[in-house]
Design a protein around this motif. Sequence first.
Motif, short mmCIF file in Angstrom:
data_model
loop_
_atom_site.label_atom_id
_atom_site.label_comp_id
_atom_site.label_asym_id
_atom_site.label_seq_id
_atom_site.Cartn_x
_atom_site.Cartn_y
_atom_site.Cartn_z
N GLU A 141 -7.51 11.12 22.97
CA GLU A 141 -7.47 11.60 21.77
C GLU A 141 -6.04 12.38 21.40
OE1 GLU A 141 -10.98 13.26 19.81
OE2 GLU A 141 -12.05 12.02 20.88
N PHE A 142 -5.50 12.20 20.19
CA PHE A 142 -4.42 12.89 19.88
C PHE A 142 -4.08 13.06 18.36
CE2 PHE A 142 -2.84 8.71 21.24
CZ PHE A 142 -2.24 8.38 20.08
N MET A 143 -3.62 13.68 17.69
CA MET A 143 -3.36 14.05 16.13
C MET A 143 -1.97 13.14 15.89
SD MET A 143 -4.21 17.92 15.19
CE MET A 143 -2.78 18.63 16.53
N LEU A 144 -2.03 12.74 14.43
CA LEU A 144 -0.86 11.97 13.78
C LEU A 144 0.06 13.09 13.35
CD1 LEU A 144 -2.55 9.03 12.23
CD2 LEU A 144 -0.96 8.82 14.14
N PRO A 145 1.19 12.89 13.64
CA PRO A 145 2.08 13.93 12.87
C PRO A 145 2.14 13.63 11.58
CG PRO A 145 3.06 12.02 14.07
CD PRO A 145 1.73 11.90 14.21
N GLU A 146 2.87 14.71 10.87
CA GLU A 146 2.93 14.68 9.32
C GLU A 146 3.91 13.59 8.80
OE1 GLU A 146 4.23 18.31 7.51
OE2 GLU A 146 2.51 19.44 7.96
N GLU A 147 4.66 13.12 9.71
CA GLU A 147 5.89 12.01 9.11
C GLU A 147 5.06 10.85 9.34
OE1 GLU A 147 7.06 13.12 13.60
OE2 GLU A 147 6.21 14.24 12.00
N ILE A 148 3.90 10.38 10.15
CA ILE A 148 3.13 9.36 10.07
C ILE A 148 2.36 9.26 8.79
CG2 ILE A 148 1.55 7.97 11.49
CD1 ILE A 148 4.36 7.75 12.22
N VAL A 149 1.81 10.53 8.66
CA VAL A 149 0.48 10.58 7.50
C VAL A 149 1.19 10.48 6.30
CG1 VAL A 149 -1.16 12.11 6.65
CG2 VAL A 149 -0.79 11.93 8.96
N PHE A 150 2.31 11.33 5.92
CA PHE A 150 2.97 11.50 4.62
C PHE A 150 4.08 10.59 4.48
CE2 PHE A 150 0.22 15.23 5.41
CZ PHE A 150 -0.56 15.42 4.33
N GLY A 151 4.72 10.06 5.39
CA GLY A 151 6.02 9.13 5.21
C GLY A 151 5.64 7.86 4.63
N ALA A 164 6.16 4.79 1.64
CA ALA A 164 5.92 4.71 0.18
C ALA A 164 5.45 3.34 -0.09
CB ALA A 164 7.02 4.97 -0.90
N PRO A 165 3.79 3.28 -0.21
CA PRO A 165 2.82 4.31 -0.28
C PRO A 165 2.52 4.93 1.29
CG PRO A 165 1.62 2.49 -0.52
CD PRO A 165 3.20 1.90 -0.50
N SER A 166 2.53 6.10 1.30
CA SER A 166 2.35 6.71 2.66
C SER A 166 0.64 6.51 2.92
CB SER A 166 2.49 8.26 2.68
OG SER A 166 1.47 8.86 1.75
N LEU A 167 0.22 6.92 4.11
CA LEU A 167 -1.06 6.74 4.62
C LEU A 167 -2.09 7.69 3.77
CD1 LEU A 167 -3.52 5.96 6.69
CD2 LEU A 167 -2.54 7.81 8.16
N ALA A 168 -1.23 8.94 3.43
CA ALA A 168 -2.06 9.97 2.67
C ALA A 168 -2.35 9.35 1.10
CB ALA A 168 -1.28 11.01 2.83
N ASP A 169 -1.39 8.60 0.83
CA ASP A 169 -1.58 8.05 -0.67
C ASP A 169 -2.31 7.11 -0.79
OD1 ASP A 169 0.61 9.95 -1.48
OD2 ASP A 169 2.21 8.38 -1.21
N ILE A 170 -2.47 6.16 0.23
CA ILE A 170 -3.68 5.09 0.36
C ILE A 170 -4.72 5.66 0.36
CG2 ILE A 170 -4.27 2.94 1.54
CD1 ILE A 170 -1.18 2.50 2.03
N VAL A 171 -5.03 6.40 1.44
CA VAL A 171 -6.27 6.96 1.60
C VAL A 171 -6.80 7.90 0.37
CG1 VAL A 171 -7.59 8.69 3.08
CG2 VAL A 171 -6.11 7.06 4.13
N GLY A 172 -5.93 8.72 -0.18
CA GLY A 172 -6.10 9.53 -1.57
C GLY A 172 -6.76 8.61 -2.58
N ARG A 173 -6.23 7.38 -2.73
CA ARG A 173 -6.61 6.65 -3.77
C ARG A 173 -8.06 6.00 -3.61
NH1 ARG A 173 -1.16 4.51 -3.83
NH2 ARG A 173 -1.56 2.96 -2.71
N LEU A 174 -8.25 5.66 -2.35
CA LEU A 174 -9.54 5.09 -1.84
C LEU A 174 -10.72 6.36 -2.17
CD1 LEU A 174 -8.55 3.30 1.14
CD2 LEU A 174 -9.42 2.22 -1.00
N ILE A 175 -10.33 7.59 -1.68
CA ILE A 175 -11.35 8.66 -1.88
C ILE A 175 -11.66 8.89 -3.38
CG2 ILE A 175 -11.54 11.10 -1.62
CD1 ILE A 175 -9.76 11.05 0.86
N ASN A 176 -10.63 8.69 -4.27
CA ASN A 176 -10.77 8.95 -5.53
C ASN A 176 -11.90 7.88 -6.15
OD1 ASN A 176 -10.10 9.94 -8.29
ND2 ASN A 176 -9.06 7.97 -8.62
N ASN A 177 -11.60 6.69 -5.66
CA ASN A 177 -12.54 5.44 -5.90
C ASN A 177 -13.72 5.85 -5.77
OD1 ASN A 177 -10.53 4.11 -7.22
ND2 ASN A 177 -10.04 2.73 -5.56
#
Length: 220
Positions: free
Chosen positions: A67-77, A79-92
């Motif tokens: 197991e290992f963590m994903l770095p910020e550049e993968i999560v937030f890099g 357009a759209p980023s992983l964080a953006d896509i997950v955020g929209r799904l969380i909103n729904n």
Amino acid sequence: MPEKQRTRRLRKYEADPKCSISAPSNETMQLLSPFGPLIAKTKLPSELIEKINLFADQHISETDSTEFMLPEEIVFGGAPSLADIVGRLINNYVKEAEGSQLDRAIYEVFWIVSQYQNTPSPVHFHSGDISGVLFLKVPDEIDPSQEERNYISGRKAGYLNFIEGNKQRFSKSLLSVKPEVGDFYLFPGWLLHGAEPFIGEGERRSMAFNATLKVKYTTT
């Protein structure tokens, strides 16, 4: 706290009596799902799966589970980023589950879980308000007999098992889902879940995350 505001905050815990889970052939009967946590399922884009896997390939052994963590550049890099896509799904999800508006999701961590045969994920819960699991790779071949339920917690074929409550008549307490590349599940962080080990060639690879949520309550 004013009575009206308190009522709005408590409303999210009240089940919707119109929440139907099936339409039986006998039209005089309707099955309802008024209690318990909501689990959302969707598919994430193949290009996003490829991006995460390309990074993970550099950190994964061909024989040892890790197991290992994903770095910020993968999560937030991107357009759209992983964080953006997950955020929209969380909103729904928040809209459906609580009737609330998501203000922001505060991500605690995104991480990769790489498993080879005979490696379980013991039943556990996560921190934060909401968690998710995304399947990135599945074993090359699983003996079909392993898909028979042989444990109370689910099937011994790398299935993702959600557990709520215990064995009670007329009450469901287990959801066991087969891993499929691209499938993404959202669920409350407190919901117990785990996976029995699989036996076979290949790798079961998934991504998980935890987040704390800030929401805006509606006035209706």
